[in-house]
Design an enzyme around this catalytic site. Structure first.
Site, PDB file in Angstrom:
ATOM      1  N   ASP A  63      -0.196  -1.928   7.155  1.00  0.00           N
ATOM      2  CA  ASP A  63       0.920  -1.074   6.759  1.00  0.00           C
ATOM      3  C   ASP A  63       0.878  -0.926   5.241  1.00  0.00           C
ATOM      4  O   ASP A  63       0.081  -1.584   4.572  1.00  0.00           O
ATOM      5  CB  ASP A  63       2.268  -1.593   7.265  1.00  0.00           C
ATOM      6  CG  ASP A  63       2.654  -2.966   6.749  1.00  0.00           C
ATOM      7  OD1 ASP A  63       1.791  -3.655   6.178  1.00  0.00           O
ATOM      8  OD2 ASP A  63       3.812  -3.365   6.933  1.00  0.00           O
ATOM      9  N   TYR A  65       1.411  -0.907   1.098  1.00  0.00           N
ATOM     10  CA  TYR A  65       1.818  -1.905   0.103  1.00  0.00           C
ATOM     11  C   TYR A  65       3.345  -1.920   0.011  1.00  0.00           C
ATOM     12  O   TYR A  65       3.984  -0.876   0.056  1.00  0.00           O
ATOM     13  CB  TYR A  65       1.244  -1.561  -1.271  1.00  0.00           C
ATOM     14  CG  TYR A  65      -0.265  -1.632  -1.357  1.00  0.00           C
ATOM     15  CD1 TYR A  65      -0.961  -2.802  -1.090  1.00  0.00           C
ATOM     16  CD2 TYR A  65      -1.002  -0.520  -1.760  1.00  0.00           C
ATOM     17  CE1 TYR A  65      -2.342  -2.872  -1.199  1.00  0.00           C
ATOM     18  CE2 TYR A  65      -2.389  -0.574  -1.874  1.00  0.00           C
ATOM     19  CZ  TYR A  65      -3.060  -1.752  -1.590  1.00  0.00           C
ATOM     20  OH  TYR A  65      -4.429  -1.819  -1.697  1.00  0.00           O
ATOM     21  N   PHE A  76      -4.801   1.149   1.409  1.00  0.00           N
ATOM     22  CA  PHE A  76      -5.454   0.403   0.328  1.00  0.00           C
ATOM     23  C   PHE A  76      -5.464   1.122  -1.020  1.00  0.00           C
ATOM     24  O   PHE A  76      -5.755   0.509  -2.039  1.00  0.00           O
ATOM     25  CB  PHE A  76      -6.889  -0.005   0.720  1.00  0.00           C
ATOM     26  CG  PHE A  76      -6.929  -0.868   1.948  1.00  0.00           C
ATOM     27  CD1 PHE A  76      -6.512  -2.189   1.898  1.00  0.00           C
ATOM     28  CD2 PHE A  76      -7.346  -0.354   3.172  1.00  0.00           C
ATOM     29  CE1 PHE A  76      -6.527  -2.984   3.042  1.00  0.00           C
ATOM     30  CE2 PHE A  76      -7.358  -1.135   4.316  1.00  0.00           C
ATOM     31  CZ  PHE A  76      -6.950  -2.457   4.246  1.00  0.00           C
ATOM     32  N   HIS A 186      -9.062  -8.814   7.592  1.00  0.00           N
ATOM     33  CA  HIS A 186      -8.395  -7.997   6.584  1.00  0.00           C
ATOM     34  C   HIS A 186      -8.858  -8.449   5.190  1.00  0.00           C
ATOM     35  O   HIS A 186      -9.100  -9.635   4.969  1.00  0.00           O
ATOM     36  CB  HIS A 186      -6.875  -8.185   6.718  1.00  0.00           C
ATOM     37  CG  HIS A 186      -6.068  -7.168   5.990  1.00  0.00           C
ATOM     38  ND1 HIS A 186      -5.803  -7.281   4.637  1.00  0.00           N
ATOM     39  CD2 HIS A 186      -5.475  -6.024   6.394  1.00  0.00           C
ATOM     40  CE1 HIS A 186      -5.074  -6.246   4.254  1.00  0.00           C
ATOM     41  NE2 HIS A 186      -4.864  -5.469   5.296  1.00  0.00           N
TER      42      HIS A 186
END
Length: 218
Positions: A63, A65, A76, A186
């Site tokens: 999801d 930041y 990202f 991740h």
């Protein structure tokens, strides 16, 4: 009437479904009463920057930041002038390790990737300030499932990079044999050493795309 960069057929179908109407009502209330990221106008930014016809690679994260000024509607990526968060620094480290050169972007803004057909997608597209996963199970997963299924039906082979547990859950939706599915931990500092570093995804993606006369300048 707004158009959606080649995503119109999918969006029109999904936007009218009961789950999305409910999600929209939830988001109206959230944006009106809380600090939500990304800014409302950037909610579908991944699709605005990468047309349906141009998708070569899908990078799927969790999801957005959840700190101020970072989320910009593409997984990202952070806006120009914002320092890259640790997850993105780890992505850049992996690129340099694999390819022997620094990432082909300025700062942490991954728009140059998006313009080459890299769909920077999260499983959930909004989040409350300071509360990761706060918009989980509100309907976004159904929408991003539909996106993945829609892309899976394309004839041209694509690369799907699924990073982290939430992204990995989408793997079962990618069934067509012409696509390459890559999975890893991740890139967050909490998990990058458990299988993201050394995953080779950027090299593998370009090797796959090269067979079709394409590549990404990572």
């Amino acid at each position: 009437m707004r158009t959606y960069n080649g995503w119109d057929e999918l969006f029109e179908k999904e936007f009218s479904k009961p789950y999305f109407v409910q999600l929209k009502n939830f988001l109206v209330q959230e944006y009106a009463t809380k600090r939500i990221y990304p800014p409302k106008k950037l909610m579908l930014n991944a699709f605005d920057n990468t047309s349906y016809d141009d998708v070569n690679v899908v990078i799927l994260g969790q999801d957005p930041y959840y700190n101020p000024h970072q989320a910009m509607g593409m997984s990202f990526s952070v806006p120009e002038g914002v320092a890259p968060p640790k997850s993105l620094i780890n992505i850049f480290s992996e690129i340099e390790s694999e390819l022997g050169s620094k990432a082909n972007v300025v700062g942490g803004d991954l728009t140059p990737w998006a313009k080459q057909g890299v769909l920077l997608l999260n499983t959930v597209l909004t989040v409350e300030d300071g509360k990761p996963n706060s918009h989980k199970d509100k309907g976004w997963e159904l929408f991003t499932d539909a996106v993945i299924k829609h892309l899976n039906n394309r004839q041209r082979g694509m690369v799907f990079m699924l990073w982290g547990r939430n992204a990995y859950a989408k793997k079962e939706l990618i069934t067509a044999p012409q696509h390459l599915v890559l999975t890893a931990a991740h890139p967050s500092p909490l998990s990058a050493y458990n299988g993201f570093f050394g995953c080779g995804h950027f090299t593998k993606a370009n090797e796959f795309l090269a067979k079709q006369g394409r590549s990404i300048r990572w």
